[in-house]
Design a protein around this motif. Structure first.
Motif, mmCIF file in Angstrom:
data_model
loop_
_atom_site.group_PDB
_atom_site.id
_atom_site.type_symbol
_atom_site.label_atom_id
_atom_site.label_comp_id
_atom_site.label_asym_id
_atom_site.label_seq_id
_atom_site.Cartn_x
_atom_site.Cartn_y
_atom_site.Cartn_z
ATOM 1 N N LEU A 93 0.843 -1.191 0.000
ATOM 2 C CA LEU A 93 0.000 0.000 0.000
ATOM 3 C C LEU A 93 0.881 1.244 0.000
ATOM 4 O O LEU A 93 1.800 1.358 0.814
ATOM 5 N N ARG A 94 0.602 2.161 -0.909
ATOM 6 C CA ARG A 94 1.298 3.451 -0.982
ATOM 7 C C ARG A 94 0.424 4.490 -0.282
ATOM 8 O O ARG A 94 -0.697 4.765 -0.722
ATOM 9 N N TRP A 95 0.934 5.063 0.798
ATOM 10 C CA TRP A 95 0.139 5.964 1.621
ATOM 11 C C TRP A 95 0.085 7.361 1.009
ATOM 12 O O TRP A 95 1.100 7.890 0.525
ATOM 13 N N ASN A 96 -1.085 7.971 1.066
ATOM 14 C CA ASN A 96 -1.295 9.304 0.503
ATOM 15 C C ASN A 96 -0.470 10.344 1.268
ATOM 16 O O ASN A 96 -0.623 10.489 2.490
ATOM 17 N N PRO A 97 0.402 11.100 0.593
ATOM 18 C CA PRO A 97 1.277 12.042 1.294
ATOM 19 C C PRO A 97 0.532 13.185 1.981
ATOM 20 O O PRO A 97 0.976 13.677 3.024
ATOM 21 N N GLU A 98 -0.603 13.606 1.439
ATOM 22 C CA GLU A 98 -1.363 14.678 2.086
ATOM 23 C C GLU A 98 -1.938 14.206 3.422
ATOM 24 O O GLU A 98 -1.917 14.941 4.416
ATOM 25 N N ASP A 99 -2.431 12.975 3.460
ATOM 26 C CA ASP A 99 -2.975 12.441 4.707
ATOM 27 C C ASP A 99 -1.871 12.223 5.732
ATOM 28 O O ASP A 99 -2.065 12.437 6.934
ATOM 29 N N VAL A 100 -0.706 11.809 5.249
ATOM 30 C CA VAL A 100 0.434 11.636 6.154
ATOM 31 C C VAL A 100 0.867 12.983 6.734
ATOM 32 O O VAL A 100 1.159 13.104 7.928
ATOM 33 N N THR A 101 0.872 14.011 5.895
ATOM 34 C CA THR A 101 1.218 15.357 6.354
ATOM 35 C C THR A 101 0.253 15.828 7.440
ATOM 36 O O THR A 101 0.657 16.488 8.410
ATOM 37 N N ASP A 102 -1.023 15.471 7.317
ATOM 38 C CA ASP A 102 -2.012 15.831 8.336
ATOM 39 C C ASP A 102 -1.661 15.228 9.697
ATOM 40 O O ASP A 102 -1.924 15.839 10.740
ATOM 41 N N ILE A 103 -1.091 14.024 9.669
ATOM 42 C CA ILE A 103 -0.705 13.373 10.930
ATOM 43 C C ILE A 103 0.364 14.205 11.632
ATOM 44 O O ILE A 103 0.277 14.476 12.840
ATOM 45 N N PHE A 104 1.355 14.648 10.897
ATOM 46 C CA PHE A 104 2.413 15.465 11.504
ATOM 47 C C PHE A 104 1.883 16.848 11.883
ATOM 48 O O PHE A 104 2.276 17.407 12.916
ATOM 49 N N ALA A 105 0.988 17.386 11.081
ATOM 50 C CA ALA A 105 0.430 18.709 11.381
ATOM 51 C C ALA A 105 -0.350 18.709 12.683
ATOM 52 O O ALA A 105 -0.441 19.746 13.368
ATOM 53 N N SER A 106 -0.912 17.559 13.067
ATOM 54 C CA SER A 106 -1.710 17.495 14.291
ATOM 55 C C SER A 106 -0.881 17.800 15.536
ATOM 56 O O SER A 106 -1.430 18.147 16.586
ATOM 57 N N TYR A 107 0.436 17.697 15.422
ATOM 58 C CA TYR A 107 1.312 18.008 16.561
ATOM 59 C C TYR A 107 1.554 19.509 16.707
ATOM 60 O O TYR A 107 2.184 19.951 17.663
ATOM 61 N N LEU A 108 1.067 20.284 15.760
ATOM 62 C CA LEU A 108 1.187 21.739 15.820
ATOM 63 C C LEU A 108 -0.185 22.389 16.003
ATOM 64 O O LEU A 108 -0.351 23.589 15.761
ATOM 65 N N GLN A 109 -1.147 21.543 16.430
ATOM 66 C CA GLN A 109 -2.518 22.011 16.611
ATOM 67 C C GLN A 109 -3.020 21.619 17.993
ATOM 68 O O GLN A 109 -2.497 20.687 18.614
ATOM 69 N N PRO A 110 -4.027 22.321 18.520
ATOM 70 C CA PRO A 110 -4.585 21.966 19.832
ATOM 71 C C PRO A 110 -5.258 20.595 19.794
ATOM 72 O O PRO A 110 -5.629 20.098 18.726
ATOM 73 N N GLY A 111 -5.412 19.985 20.967
ATOM 74 C CA GLY A 111 -6.132 18.729 21.066
ATOM 75 C C GLY A 111 -5.233 17.518 20.928
ATOM 76 O O GLY A 111 -4.005 17.619 20.810
ATOM 77 N N GLU A 112 -5.866 16.343 20.943
ATOM 78 C CA GLU A 112 -5.116 15.084 20.856
ATOM 79 C C GLU A 112 -4.535 14.903 19.458
ATOM 80 O O GLU A 112 -5.263 14.933 18.463
ATOM 81 N N PRO A 113 -3.225 14.706 19.346
ATOM 82 C CA PRO A 113 -2.640 14.479 18.021
ATOM 83 C C PRO A 113 -2.896 13.037 17.567
ATOM 84 O O PRO A 113 -3.266 12.174 18.363
#
Length: 396
Positions: free
Chosen positions: A279-299
């Protein structure tokens, strides 16, 4: 990059990992234990033996070398044979030895080993093994060279008694320094398994022998115990085990003998359901995972490079869906610098296994925040370099 344009040296496999099976019924023992046909097996050659439990799940698998008419060596696989000796009640003995296995792989691997051992290694056939002498190492130590690797392309293993391991490792490393040899660690080891198309117990799924009560009560159970991570409920052990069909090994099963788990194997052969894909993971969705660490709430659950979760990760299982319906299980995800992608091995329903099929991986731990990552089925194996068996090493 080492196994694409250079050479690596790995010493991940060491310890009491050699099981010498000998005796008048040694070959019969392996035949009853494995799905493979072991009766046409030249001395000095290796086979990848796949062993099942009664439910048809893979209890263990291991490279095994035939040394003589009634002597075989099983290498670096979960010790299922030790738990089946009494059950099969055949005339054999099993000796456990401490050894080292050095893996030397990449397009420059033959050149490194030829520099160390001298002429002759380029005639070594795929899966063959032969004794070698290492300059500066005790001549009494029995060292062998085999053409086999987990990189997917050209590679070798150097094996011998554990006591000689450090000296042999040093000799290989020094021979490779002028050619840019690098040392491969355990975490990157999972990257080549994923790229190269090698499903592996302890890396991408769990050997079912670890669910056996007798194994769990033994020291082996404690040694090989795995953490059950991923978006699939930890109580679901089936999602963390595999059958030969599910890892694309059904072709190894031969119907000319009886073996443990054959009834379940034959039933699945008549109606196969799943296979392993990349499976080749979508880079935009992967970027969202890392972005969650720069946002409020549970990453979201963090993705570590080059493999997440860290190895050993055979107990990891992420849900794979299509239009909201469960269709498979994804293993640990790896970062491939060569392809600049995150990829994972996944066992999915056959109707969703074609290259280009669009699926969703549910990334995260059960009960926590889950990120739905779009994924596309890619070629399996993913590495698009010549395979070891097909690599021409005749040129100097």
């Amino acid at each position: 990059m080492s196994w694409k344009d250079g050479v690596y040296l790995a010493a991940n496999l060491v310890g009491p990992i050699e099981y010498v099976i000998s005796g008048s019924e040694a070959q019969e023992f392996l035949s009853r234990l494995s799905i493979n046909d072991v009766w046409k097996w030249p001395i000095g050659r290796s086979k990848h033996l796949v062993m099942l439990d009664d439910q048809g799940l893979i209890a263990s698998h291991a490279l095994t070398v035939r040394d003589g008419e009634a002597r075989f060596r099983m290498l670096a696989g979960p010790p299922w044979p030790l738990f089946q000796v009494k059950r099969l009640n055949l005339d054999i003995t099993i000796e456990v030895n401490e050894i080292f296995i050095l893996q030397v792989a990449g397009p420059k691997s033959a050149e490194v080993l030829e520099k160390l051992f001298g002429e002759g290694i380029r005639d070594l056939a795929f899966l063959a093994a032969e004794p070698v002498t290492v300059p500066g190492v005790d001549g009494e130590a029995e060292i062998e060279l085999s053409r086999i690797s987990m990189s997917g392309n050209l590679g070798y293993e150097v094996r011998g008694p554990l006591a000689a391991g450090p000296a042999v490792y040093d000799a290989v490393y020094r021979a490779g320094l002028p050619l840019g040899i690098v040392r491969l660690g355990w975490r990157t080891y999972a990257v080549n398994h994923t790229e190269g198309g090698f499903p592996q117990s302890g890396v991408t799924w769990l050997a079912s022998m670890l669910l056996d009560p007798a194994v769990q009560r033994s020291s082996v159970g404690a040694l090989l115990a795995a953490e059950y991570t991923g978006s699939i409920d930890p109580a679901d052990t089936r999602a963390r085990t595999r059958t030969p069909h599910e890892v694309n090994w059904e072709w190894m099963g031969k119907s000319n003998h009886e073996f443990i788990g054959r009834e379940a194997f034959d039933a699945e052969s008549a109606a196969p359901r799943r296979k392993t894909v990349i499976l080749r993971w979508n880079p935009e969705d992967v970027t969202d995972i890392f972005a969650s660490y720069l946002q409020p709430g549970e990453p979201y659950k963090f993705i570590e490079f080059p493999v997440s979760p860290q190895q050993p990760a055979g107990g990891h299982a992420d849900l794979v869906t299509h239009e909201g319906v469960a269709v498979g299980v994804s293993s640990a995800v790896v970062y491939s610098y060569y392809y600049r992608e995150l990829i994972s091995q996944a066992t999915v329903d056959l109707e969703h296994s074609d290259i280009g099929a669009e699926l969703v991986v549910h990334w995260g731990d059960h009960g926590g925040r889950i990120k739905q990552v779009r994924a596309v089925v890619g070629p399996f194996p993913y590495l698009d370099l010549p395979r070891n068996a097909d690599s021409d090493v005749s040129a100097s």
